[in-house]
Design an enzyme around this catalytic site. Structure first.
Site, PDB file in Angstrom:
ATOM      1  N   ASP A  37      30.122  41.476  47.077  1.00  0.00           N
ATOM      2  CA  ASP A  37      28.722  41.503  45.922  1.00  0.00           C
ATOM      3  C   ASP A  37      27.518  42.514  46.622  1.00  0.00           C
ATOM      4  O   ASP A  37      27.580  43.090  47.680  1.00  0.00           O
ATOM      5  CB  ASP A  37      27.268  40.260  45.567  1.00  0.00           C
ATOM      6  N   ASN A  90      36.400  40.869  41.217  1.00  0.00           N
ATOM      7  CA  ASN A  90      36.280  39.528  39.849  1.00  0.00           C
ATOM      8  C   ASN A  90      34.809  40.860  39.003  1.00  0.00           C
ATOM      9  O   ASN A  90      34.062  40.503  38.274  1.00  0.00           O
ATOM     10  CB  ASN A  90      35.682  38.888  39.945  1.00  0.00           C
ATOM     11  N   TYR A 156      34.627  50.183  28.306  1.00  0.00           N
ATOM     12  CA  TYR A 156      35.029  48.830  29.083  1.00  0.00           C
ATOM     13  C   TYR A 156      36.558  48.434  29.094  1.00  0.00           C
ATOM     14  O   TYR A 156      37.307  47.365  29.275  1.00  0.00           O
ATOM     15  CB  TYR A 156      34.204  48.235  28.944  1.00  0.00           C
ATOM     16  N   LYS A 160      39.552  47.791  31.271  1.00  0.00           N
ATOM     17  CA  LYS A 160      40.333  46.215  31.268  1.00  0.00           C
ATOM     18  C   LYS A 160      41.458  45.853  30.502  1.00  0.00           C
ATOM     19  O   LYS A 160      42.574  45.548  30.946  1.00  0.00           O
ATOM     20  CB  LYS A 160      39.250  45.561  30.436  1.00  0.00           C
ATOM     21  N   ILE A 189      31.690  34.721  28.003  1.00  0.00           N
ATOM     22  CA  ILE A 189      30.965  33.660  29.034  1.00  0.00           C
ATOM     23  C   ILE A 189      29.837  33.631  29.826  1.00  0.00           C
ATOM     24  O   ILE A 189      29.481  34.478  29.016  1.00  0.00           O
ATOM     25  CB  ILE A 189      31.705  34.219  30.335  1.00  0.00           C
ATOM     26  N   THR A 191      26.944  34.232  30.823  1.00  0.00           N
ATOM     27  CA  THR A 191      26.199  34.644  32.462  1.00  0.00           C
ATOM     28  C   THR A 191      25.622  35.523  32.004  1.00  0.00           C
ATOM     29  O   THR A 191      25.242  36.157  30.975  1.00  0.00           O
ATOM     30  CB  THR A 191      28.070  34.980  33.850  1.00  0.00           C
TER      31      THR A 191
HETATM   32  P1  NAP Z   1      27.775  38.904  36.098  1.00  0.00           P
HETATM   33  O1  NAP Z   1      27.123  37.973  36.404  1.00  0.00           O
HETATM   34  O2  NAP Z   1      27.233  40.347  36.010  1.00  0.00           O
HETATM   35  O3  NAP Z   1      28.450  39.488  37.765  1.00  0.00           O
HETATM   36  C1  NAP Z   1      28.714  40.328  38.132  1.00  0.00           C
HETATM   37  C2  NAP Z   1      28.965  40.631  39.555  1.00  0.00           C
HETATM   38  O4  NAP Z   1      29.504  41.852  40.065  1.00  0.00           O
HETATM   39  C3  NAP Z   1      27.070  41.107  39.900  1.00  0.00           C
HETATM   40  O5  NAP Z   1      26.829  39.649  41.054  1.00  0.00           O
HETATM   41  C4  NAP Z   1      27.181  42.256  40.240  1.00  0.00           C
HETATM   42  O6  NAP Z   1      26.041  42.501  40.761  1.00  0.00           O
HETATM   43  C5  NAP Z   1      28.786  42.766  41.084  1.00  0.00           C
HETATM   44  N1  NAP Z   1      28.790  43.857  41.195  1.00  0.00           N
HETATM   45  C6  NAP Z   1      28.773  44.860  39.709  1.00  0.00           C
HETATM   46  N2  NAP Z   1      29.376  45.714  40.388  1.00  0.00           N
HETATM   47  C7  NAP Z   1      29.640  45.833  41.281  1.00  0.00           C
HETATM   48  C8  NAP Z   1      29.957  46.906  42.350  1.00  0.00           C
HETATM   49  N3  NAP Z   1      29.949  48.354  42.125  1.00  0.00           N
HETATM   50  N4  NAP Z   1      30.228  45.941  43.756  1.00  0.00           N
HETATM   51  C9  NAP Z   1      30.257  44.689  43.957  1.00  0.00           C
HETATM   52  N5  NAP Z   1      29.491  44.088  42.704  1.00  0.00           N
HETATM   53  C10 NAP Z   1      29.198  44.271  41.600  1.00  0.00           C
HETATM   54  O7  NAP Z   1      28.587  38.490  35.113  1.00  0.00           O
HETATM   55  P2  NAP Z   1      29.959  37.805  34.951  1.00  0.00           P
HETATM   56  O8  NAP Z   1      30.018  37.748  33.178  1.00  0.00           O
HETATM   57  O9  NAP Z   1      30.225  37.295  36.301  1.00  0.00           O
HETATM   58  O10 NAP Z   1      31.369  38.836  35.254  1.00  0.00           O
HETATM   59  C11 NAP Z   1      31.781  38.845  36.351  1.00  0.00           C
HETATM   60  C12 NAP Z   1      33.497  40.022  35.197  1.00  0.00           C
HETATM   61  O11 NAP Z   1      33.809  38.794  34.243  1.00  0.00           O
HETATM   62  C13 NAP Z   1      33.496  40.802  35.035  1.00  0.00           C
HETATM   63  O12 NAP Z   1      34.394  42.104  35.513  1.00  0.00           O
HETATM   64  C14 NAP Z   1      33.671  41.183  33.600  1.00  0.00           C
HETATM   65  O13 NAP Z   1      34.176  42.727  32.652  1.00  0.00           O
HETATM   66  C15 NAP Z   1      34.248  40.081  33.415  1.00  0.00           C
HETATM   67  N6  NAP Z   1      34.129  39.397  31.797  1.00  0.00           N
HETATM   68  C16 NAP Z   1      32.955  38.920  31.050  1.00  0.00           C
HETATM   69  C17 NAP Z   1      32.777  38.268  30.246  1.00  0.00           C
HETATM   70  C18 NAP Z   1      31.643  37.631  29.652  1.00  0.00           C
HETATM   71  O14 NAP Z   1      31.408  37.160  28.698  1.00  0.00           O
HETATM   72  N7  NAP Z   1      30.972  37.599  30.496  1.00  0.00           N
HETATM   73  C19 NAP Z   1      34.019  38.259  29.876  1.00  0.00           C
HETATM   74  C20 NAP Z   1      34.898  38.964  29.798  1.00  0.00           C
HETATM   75  C21 NAP Z   1      35.258  39.460  30.892  1.00  0.00           C
HETATM   76  P3  NAP Z   1      24.596  43.502  40.348  1.00  0.00           P
HETATM   77  O15 NAP Z   1      23.930  42.471  39.655  1.00  0.00           O
HETATM   78  O16 NAP Z   1      23.956  43.426  41.395  1.00  0.00           O
HETATM   79  O17 NAP Z   1      25.412  44.632  39.816  1.00  0.00           O
END
Ligand code: NAP
Length: 250
Positions: A37, A90, A156, A160, A189, A191
């Site tokens: 991370d 991810n 975004y 994707k 999701i 999060t």
């Molecule tokens: P999240 O809770 O914000 O987790 C994402 C993690 O990635 C955070 O810990 C973030 O760190 C880290 N990160 C961001 N930029 C980074 C970088 N440059 N290098 C290393 N780590 C980095 O979000 P999530 O919902 O679990 O998302 C995970 C994946 O699912 C993402 O690719 C997102 O686009 C995808 N997704 C999510 C949803 C949804 O509804 N949640 C839907 C479709 C797709 P910091 O917090 O320190 O920035």
């Protein structure tokens, strides 16, 4: 019977949301997990929980949009655990919400770097190690936003959609080398990212968009990743797996 015994998995964005849930699940299924991370607090907490549960894990700080840091996270994985069986690209960011005319160029560059270029870098530097070992699995988190349009999410959605297409291309390039490449397209999701995107909007408004009548959980995605990481999916490659409560089926 554990489904990932003796496997080594590297999970980016492992300090939060989907990445944390997947790290915890993979460790319970017997994998040694390298949690990557950007900020240490979340990643170290994920590792602490895995170790408290009797699993093996290591935190590596990296910005996945930087080539040198991606190479370093993979080198550290191989130095520590001797191999890399599963790469889960991810980590991601949502970027601002703005129509394309108002979308700042610097934000466009940043979203493409973290959400698309990072996936290319992960594949580029993990595959040579997987070839040396005789195989491996790559999973990336795309999104339903890469399949249908969401106004305001130009960068975004483009990133994707790029992940989905990169998945198909690279899967074909290495299908004969026992390297399987798939991606997951989650709907909404629950999060920290989704909380930021939903903002002050009441949750019921978002839930109404989901035919299944609830938001997804990080575990809903972690179980899809587990299937794709395990040998149970040995005939699956080059595919986007939609886990969205029915959103794009309408
Ligand atoms: P999240 O809770 O914000 O987790 C994402 C993690 O990635 C955070 O810990 C973030 O760190 C880290 N990160 C961001 N930029 C980074 C970088 N440059 N290098 C290393 N780590 C980095 O979000 P999530 O919902 O679990 O998302 C995970 C994946 O699912 C993402 O690719 C997102 O686009 C995808 N997704 C999510 C949803 C949804 O509804 N949640 C839907 C479709 C797709 P910091 O917090 O320190 O920035």
């Amino acid at each position: 019977m554990e489904r990932l015994t003796n496997k080594v998995a590297l999970i980016t964005g492992g300090g939060s949301g989907i990445g944390r849930a997947t790290s915890l699940l993979f460790a319970r299924e017997g994998a040694k997990v390298v949690v990557v991370d950007y900020a240490p607090e979340g990643g170290e907490e994920t590792v602490r929980r895995i170790r408290a549960d009797g699993g093996a894990a290591l935190f590596v700080r990296a910005d996945v949009s930087k080539s040198a840091e991606v190479q370093q996270m993979i080198a550290t994985t191989v130095d520590t655990y001797g191999r890399l069986d599963i790469l889960f690209n991810n980590a991601g960011i949502e970027g601002p919400s703005a129509k394309i005319v108002n979308y700042p160029e610097a934000e466009w560059e940043r979203v493409i770097a973290v959400d698309l270029t990072a996936v290319y870098l992960g594949m580029k530097y993990a595959i040579p190690q997987m070839l040396k070992q005789g195989g491996g699995v790559i999973i990336s988190t795309a999104s339903v936003a890469g399949m249908v349009g969401f106004p305001g999410s130009g960068a975004y959605g483009a990133a994707k959609a790029g992940v989905i297409q990169l998945t198909r291309t690279v899967a074909l390039e290495y299908a004969s080398k026992n390297i399987r490449v798939n991606c997951i397209c989650p709907g909404v999701i629950r999060t920290p990212m989704a909380q930021r995107v939903m903002g002050d909007r009441p949750e019921e408004v978002t839930v109404r968009m989901e035919p299944i009548g609830r938001l997804g959980t990080p575990e809903d995605i972690a179980y899809a990743a587990l299937f794709l990481a395990s040998d149970e999916s040995s005939f699956a490659t080059g595919a986007p797996f939609i886990i969205d409560g029915g959103y794009v089926a309408r």
